[in-house]
Design an enzyme around this catalytic site. Structure first.
Site, PDB file in Angstrom:
ATOM      1  N   SER A  52       1.018  -1.389   0.209  1.00  0.00           N
ATOM      2  CA  SER A  52       0.407   0.245  -0.044  1.00  0.00           C
ATOM      3  C   SER A  52       0.775   1.128  -0.261  1.00  0.00           C
ATOM      4  O   SER A  52       1.601   1.409  -0.859  1.00  0.00           O
ATOM      5  CB  SER A  52      -0.959   0.364   1.232  1.00  0.00           C
ATOM      6  OG  SER A  52      -2.405   0.758   0.874  1.00  0.00           O
ATOM      7  N   ASP A 101      -7.849  -5.608  -6.023  1.00  0.00           N
ATOM      8  CA  ASP A 101      -7.729  -4.462  -4.779  1.00  0.00           C
ATOM      9  C   ASP A 101      -8.302  -3.115  -6.088  1.00  0.00           C
ATOM     10  O   ASP A 101      -7.700  -2.876  -7.495  1.00  0.00           O
ATOM     11  CB  ASP A 101      -6.340  -4.363  -4.897  1.00  0.00           C
ATOM     12  CG  ASP A 101      -6.398  -3.219  -4.063  1.00  0.00           C
ATOM     13  OD1 ASP A 101      -6.348  -2.580  -3.075  1.00  0.00           O
ATOM     14  OD2 ASP A 101      -4.681  -2.951  -4.030  1.00  0.00           O
ATOM     15  N   HIS A 156      -6.077  -7.098  -1.820  1.00  0.00           N
ATOM     16  CA  HIS A 156      -5.032  -5.106  -1.705  1.00  0.00           C
ATOM     17  C   HIS A 156      -3.860  -6.028  -0.505  1.00  0.00           C
ATOM     18  O   HIS A 156      -3.389  -6.516  -0.984  1.00  0.00           O
ATOM     19  CB  HIS A 156      -5.223  -4.558  -0.895  1.00  0.00           C
ATOM     20  CG  HIS A 156      -4.360  -2.953  -0.386  1.00  0.00           C
ATOM     21  ND1 HIS A 156      -4.318  -2.068  -1.294  1.00  0.00           N
ATOM     22  CD2 HIS A 156      -4.540  -2.532   1.154  1.00  0.00           C
ATOM     23  CE1 HIS A 156      -3.480  -1.358  -0.969  1.00  0.00           C
ATOM     24  NE2 HIS A 156      -3.070  -0.947   0.120  1.00  0.00           N
TER      25      HIS A 156
END
Length: 464
Positions: free
Chosen positions: A162, A389, A441
């Site tokens: 991320s 994601d 994710h």
């Protein structure tokens, strides 16, 4: 001065202290683990949790892991994703993780920057930015090797996910630059669904939405005709104005607040909105500064609904998706705090810090210069993206890898795990881009066997 002396005393007691009895474990660990603190500046102290390899800790590689946000704890990686123990729903016990990465490497989880998790500022000032965060993370890495000198010459890898897409390259580049003064056996860096380019993230999010059936033909055709001069393929959707900017906002509004799980298009949101995760809010606030450019382009010059939504914590807190109550309960248990050597005067642990997010100053919107420097210095790079994601979608990663200008050595090709296609790989000279089929994710959590295999091959420098 007294405060600093007290701090030094606390840190001296806790740095590198072994965890002897971790509450709630349902198995007997066959490895050593530690929890402690590194003072990385005059006022910032970072907490870390270190798990030695279950295999051959004296020889196996060493991984430093960072989660994103900015403002979210790397212990999410430990207790939810690839750690040797993961939290159970009761918030009191831990179960063994069959696909723990410490079966092939020793892993250091650093809660960064100060203000995240149990990391703190002695004077309460947690204001930071990309450069300062990378500098303090570098200091933590150096202090780790001082505290654990037996690992100094191990093959070392910097990894994260991320907003780790900024943390990891900026830290890795610092290690490259500092090799003469502080040599580290740096072999590679890896990013999972990394936030590597702000412009591409916005642009590809709209294209991802259309490609996955979330935008109808009328809207798409209008974007192409009215906003992109009839050619949407080469259109920069971050630069559109007027009603075109409103259309892009509306698409983002639906992606984040339309009832879908932005972290995994095909995964349900948690049904209980009162106990959902803060992680979505932090990723959303990461998007907010980029979305603010649309505000200036709207005819009435008013703040966009999305921007207002992100600023309204009381509303954003009601967005349901990921339930992290098990981690919150476990990490705040007094017995757990004692076991991992947390000073009694530190406050409550949270998976993400609102204070860090609201004070964090972003400096970089494109990781291209950092990645190119890293590859040029013969440090291997792995970019892996779960392909469902929406927060940091695979199209961003794919286009980012391609625009680096590095020589491609293998066109997009399937890679397999257990005789099934697990994703696709595109290889460049010194860099690998792979997708993980059906993962969101948090790919190490949601496609654990496939990710274990992919990371193992990367550590060994073997092809998928």
């Amino acid at each position: 001065m007294k405060a600093l002396l007290l701090l030094a005393f606390i840190v001296g007691l806790t740095a590198g202290e072994e965890i002897k009895d971790l509450p709630g474990l349902d198995f007997e660990p066959n490895f050593k683990h530690y929890s402690g603190f590194f003072q990385v500046s005059d006022n910032h102290v970072l907490h870390y949790w270190f798990v030695e390899s279950q295999n051959e800790p004296a020889n196996d590689p060493l991984i430093f892991w960072f989660n994103g946000g900015p403002g979210c704890s790397s212990l999410d990686g430990l207790l939810n994703e690839m750690g040797p123990y993961v939290a159970n729903e009761d918030g009191k016990t831990l179960r063994e993780n069959e696909y723990s990465w410490n079966k092939m490497a020793s892993v250091v989880y650093i809660e960064s920057p100060a203000g995240v998790g149990y990391s703190y500022a002695t004077d309460g000032n947690i204001t930071t930015n990309d450069d300062l965060t990378s500098l303090e993370n570098y200091e933590a890495v150096k202090q780790f090797f001082t505290e654990f000198p037996q690992f100094r010459h191990h093959q070392t890898f910097i990894m994260g996910e991320s907003y780790g897409g900024v943390y990891v390259p900026t830290l890795t580049a610092r290690i490259v630059d500092g090799q003469k003064d502080f040599p580290i056996n740096l072999k590679g860096m890896a990013l999972g669904n990394g936030y590597v380019n702000e412009k591409l993230n916005i642009d590809t999010s709209v294209r991802f939405a259309y490609g996955h059936g979330l935008i109808d033909e009328k809207t798409w055709n209008t974007l192409e005709r009215d906003c992109c001069s009839g050619c949407i393929d080469s259109c920069d959707l971050t630069q559109v104005s007027g009603h075109c900017a409103t259309m892009v906002e509306d698409i983002f509004q639906f992606l984040w607040f339309g009832g879908l799980n932005p972290y995994d298009l095909y995964r349900d949101c948690d049904p209980n909105p009162s106990i959902n995760s803060k992680r979505m809010n932090h990723m959303l606030r990461g998007v907010a500064p980029a979305m603010a450019r649309f505000d200036e382009q709207l005819k009435n010059q008013t703040k966009s609904r999305l921007y207002k939504y992100l600023k309204n914590k009381s509303v954003a807190a009601d967005v349901p998706c990921l339930n992290d109550t098990e981690m919150l309960s476990y990490m705040n248990d007094p017995k757990v705090r004692k076991a991992i050597h947390i000073p009694f005067n530190l406050g409550k642990w949270d998976i993400c810090s609102d204070k860090v997010t609201t004070t964090y100053q972003k400096q970089y919107t494109d990781m291209t210069p950092f990645i190119k420097k890293i590859v040029k210095n013969h440090v291997r790079v792995l970019l892996y993206y779960g392909d469902t994601d929406m927060a940091c979608n695979f199209m961003m990663g794919q286009q980012f890898a391609d625009q680096l200008g590095i020589r491609r050595t293998l066109k997009k090709t399937p890679w397999k795990y257990d005789k099934q296609i697990a994703g696709f790989k595109t290889l460049f000279d010194g860099l690998s881009f792979i997708t993980i089929r059906g993962a969101g994710h948090m790919a190490p959590q949601w496609r654990a066997p496939q990710m274990y295999y992919a990371v193992q091959q990367f550590l060994l420098n073997h092809p998928l």
